[in-house]
Every structure is written in structure tokens, then in C-alpha cells.
Design a protein around this motif. Structure first.
Motif, PDB file in Angstrom:
ATOM      1  N   VAL A 190       0.842  -1.197   0.000  1.00  0.00           N
ATOM      2  CA  VAL A 190       0.000   0.000   0.000  1.00  0.00           C
ATOM      3  C   VAL A 190       0.877   1.247   0.000  1.00  0.00           C
ATOM      4  N   LEU A 191       1.864   1.276   0.880  1.00  0.00           N
ATOM      5  CA  LEU A 191       2.761   2.421   0.999  1.00  0.00           C
ATOM      6  C   LEU A 191       3.531   2.655  -0.299  1.00  0.00           C
ATOM      7  N   ARG A 192       4.062   1.600  -0.882  1.00  0.00           N
ATOM      8  CA  ARG A 192       4.791   1.748  -2.152  1.00  0.00           C
ATOM      9  C   ARG A 192       3.878   2.303  -3.247  1.00  0.00           C
ATOM     10  N   HIS A 193       2.645   1.794  -3.307  1.00  0.00           N
ATOM     11  CA  HIS A 193       1.702   2.289  -4.318  1.00  0.00           C
ATOM     12  C   HIS A 193       1.407   3.773  -4.123  1.00  0.00           C
ATOM     13  N   TRP A 194       1.202   4.192  -2.872  1.00  0.00           N
ATOM     14  CA  TRP A 194       0.970   5.621  -2.613  1.00  0.00           C
ATOM     15  C   TRP A 194       2.133   6.453  -3.117  1.00  0.00           C
ATOM     16  N   ARG A 195       3.336   6.051  -2.774  1.00  0.00           N
ATOM     17  CA  ARG A 195       4.507   6.839  -3.153  1.00  0.00           C
ATOM     18  C   ARG A 195       4.697   6.842  -4.675  1.00  0.00           C
ATOM     19  N   GLU A 196       4.422   5.709  -5.333  1.00  0.00           N
ATOM     20  CA  GLU A 196       4.518   5.654  -6.802  1.00  0.00           C
ATOM     21  C   GLU A 196       3.510   6.594  -7.454  1.00  0.00           C
ATOM     22  N   ARG A 197       2.358   6.797  -6.811  1.00  0.00           N
ATOM     23  CA  ARG A 197       1.313   7.676  -7.340  1.00  0.00           C
ATOM     24  C   ARG A 197       1.517   9.129  -6.942  1.00  0.00           C
ATOM     25  N   GLY A 198       2.575   9.406  -6.197  1.00  0.00           N
ATOM     26  CA  GLY A 198       2.862  10.783  -5.819  1.00  0.00           C
ATOM     27  C   GLY A 198       2.175  11.250  -4.552  1.00  0.00           C
ATOM     28  N   VAL A 199       1.618  10.329  -3.777  1.00  0.00           N
ATOM     29  CA  VAL A 199       1.009  10.702  -2.490  1.00  0.00           C
ATOM     30  C   VAL A 199       2.142  11.056  -1.533  1.00  0.00           C
ATOM     31  N   THR A 200       2.126  12.299  -1.042  1.00  0.00           N
ATOM     32  CA  THR A 200       3.210  12.783  -0.180  1.00  0.00           C
ATOM     33  C   THR A 200       2.792  12.915   1.285  1.00  0.00           C
ATOM     34  N   THR A 201       1.588  12.489   1.616  1.00  0.00           N
ATOM     35  CA  THR A 201       1.100  12.557   2.993  1.00  0.00           C
ATOM     36  C   THR A 201       2.072  11.826   3.920  1.00  0.00           C
ATOM     37  N   PRO A 202       2.417  12.428   5.056  1.00  0.00           N
ATOM     38  CA  PRO A 202       3.287  11.730   6.009  1.00  0.00           C
ATOM     39  C   PRO A 202       2.637  10.424   6.485  1.00  0.00           C
ATOM     40  N   VAL A 203       3.429   9.355   6.501  1.00  0.00           N
ATOM     41  CA  VAL A 203       2.941   8.032   6.910  1.00  0.00           C
ATOM     42  C   VAL A 203       3.745   7.549   8.101  1.00  0.00           C
ATOM     43  N   LEU A 204       3.016   7.203   9.156  1.00  0.00           N
ATOM     44  CA  LEU A 204       3.614   6.601  10.347  1.00  0.00           C
ATOM     45  C   LEU A 204       3.179   5.142  10.367  1.00  0.00           C
ATOM     46  N   VAL A 205       4.145   4.243  10.291  1.00  0.00           N
ATOM     47  CA  VAL A 205       3.866   2.808  10.314  1.00  0.00           C
ATOM     48  C   VAL A 205       3.692   2.364  11.763  1.00  0.00           C
ATOM     49  N   LEU A 206       2.570   1.681  12.023  1.00  0.00           N
ATOM     50  CA  LEU A 206       2.297   1.068  13.325  1.00  0.00           C
ATOM     51  C   LEU A 206       2.300  -0.435  13.121  1.00  0.00           C
ATOM     52  N   THR A 207       3.195  -1.140  13.770  1.00  0.00           N
ATOM     53  CA  THR A 207       3.243  -2.572  13.517  1.00  0.00           C
ATOM     54  C   THR A 207       3.915  -3.347  14.635  1.00  0.00           C
ATOM     55  N   ALA A 208       3.561  -4.610  14.720  1.00  0.00           N
ATOM     56  CA  ALA A 208       4.220  -5.516  15.660  1.00  0.00           C
ATOM     57  C   ALA A 208       5.564  -5.984  15.094  1.00  0.00           C
ATOM     58  N   ARG A 209       5.782  -5.765  13.800  1.00  0.00           N
ATOM     59  CA  ARG A 209       7.052  -6.126  13.153  1.00  0.00           C
ATOM     60  C   ARG A 209       8.066  -5.035  13.482  1.00  0.00           C
ATOM     61  N   ASP A 210       8.882  -5.295  14.485  1.00  0.00           N
ATOM     62  CA  ASP A 210       9.738  -4.234  14.998  1.00  0.00           C
ATOM     63  C   ASP A 210      11.224  -4.576  14.949  1.00  0.00           C
ATOM     64  N   ALA A 211      11.609  -5.558  14.131  1.00  0.00           N
ATOM     65  CA  ALA A 211      13.030  -5.854  13.976  1.00  0.00           C
ATOM     66  C   ALA A 211      13.674  -4.717  13.179  1.00  0.00           C
ATOM     67  N   TRP A 212      14.950  -4.495  13.376  1.00  0.00           N
ATOM     68  CA  TRP A 212      15.610  -3.358  12.732  1.00  0.00           C
ATOM     69  C   TRP A 212      15.478  -3.406  11.215  1.00  0.00           C
ATOM     70  N   HIS A 213      15.615  -4.599  10.616  1.00  0.00           N
ATOM     71  CA  HIS A 213      15.552  -4.690   9.155  1.00  0.00           C
ATOM     72  C   HIS A 213      14.134  -4.424   8.634  1.00  0.00           C
ATOM     73  N   GLU A 214      13.115  -4.710   9.433  1.00  0.00           N
ATOM     74  CA  GLU A 214      11.742  -4.398   9.040  1.00  0.00           C
ATOM     75  C   GLU A 214      11.494  -2.891   9.108  1.00  0.00           C
ATOM     76  N   ARG A 215      12.075  -2.229  10.105  1.00  0.00           N
ATOM     77  CA  ARG A 215      11.980  -0.770  10.162  1.00  0.00           C
ATOM     78  C   ARG A 215      12.660  -0.145   8.953  1.00  0.00           C
ATOM     79  N   VAL A 216      13.825  -0.667   8.585  1.00  0.00           N
ATOM     80  CA  VAL A 216      14.545  -0.160   7.411  1.00  0.00           C
ATOM     81  C   VAL A 216      13.705  -0.366   6.154  1.00  0.00           C
ATOM     82  N   ASP A 217      13.090  -1.540   5.993  1.00  0.00           N
ATOM     83  CA  ASP A 217      12.237  -1.802   4.831  1.00  0.00           C
ATOM     84  C   ASP A 217      11.087  -0.805   4.763  1.00  0.00           C
TER      85      ASP A 217
END
Length: 120
Positions: free
Chosen positions: A62-89
């Protein structure tokens, strides 16, 4: 301020709604990735709160699609996936901030305010 919350955990949504309203936010909600993507691309929001583990379409897609379409709204990810590499992704996909679950509502509100301040 108008927020979009894309989150499938109904208990979390019920817990966040009164706190965000009390903090002065108007909240729209989508419980799956497909409707969340449509709302985020078609409506004007000050910030979007996005879960990654969504039914229908994963949050990172979803996030990638928004950015590809030029959506510039700030996005804060809320998730249980909290490993460092998931944050980087998440940040590489276009997230502006990342908050692991569980979290304190006060920290969430402070992060939303910081995101919207920077975007203004």
C-alpha cells in the motif's frame, strides 16, 4: 487535523479513537489494505497511520503504491514487526516514521504532531 488509520485490529482502533479525538484529530478508518490504499490516494489527510499486516493487501505494498502515485502525505507505520531490518524496509518504502506495537498513545500523538509539523 484529519488522519487516516489503516488498521485491522478492531480492539486497537476502539482504543485509539477516543484518545485521538481528544487530541484534536478527526479520524477516518480502513480495516484492510485495499480500502486503505483507495482512501489514502483519493482523500486529503494530514497524516496516515498504517499497519503492515493487513488483510487484502500488505501495508508495505500500500505504501509503495501511494509513493509511486505521488502521495506525499506523512505516513507513520504502526506494527508488531519491529526488527531493525523491518523498520529499514518500511522507511525505504516511503514511511516517514515507524512505531512498534505495543506503544503508548501519548508517544503516538507526539509522533503525529511532529510529522505534521515537519510536513507544514
Amino acid at each position: 487535523m484529519r488522519l487516516l488509520l489503516v488498521e485491522d485490529d478492531a480492539d486497537l482502533v476502539r482504543a485509539l479513537q477516543p484518545a485521538l479525538k481528544a487530541a484534536g484529530f478527526v479520524l477516518d478508518h480502513a480495516s484492510d489494505g485495499i480500502s486503505g490504499e483507495l482512501l489514502g490516494a483519493g482523500e486529503s489527510y494530514d497524516a496516515i497511520l498504517l499497519d503492515l499486516g493487513l488483510p487484502g493487501r500488505p501495508g508495505l505494498t500500500v505504501l509503495r503504491h501511494w509513493r509511486e502515485r505521488g502521495v506525499t502525505t506523512p505516513v507513520l507505520v504502526l506494527t508488531a514487526r519491529d526488527a531493525w531490518h523491518e523498520r529499514v524496509d518500511g522507511l525505504k518504502a516511503g514511511a516517514d516514521d515507524y512505531l512498534g506495537k505495543p506503544f503508548h498513545v501519548e508517544e503516538l500523538i507526539a509522533r503525529i504532531n511532529a510529522l505534521t509539523r515537519r510536513a507544514a
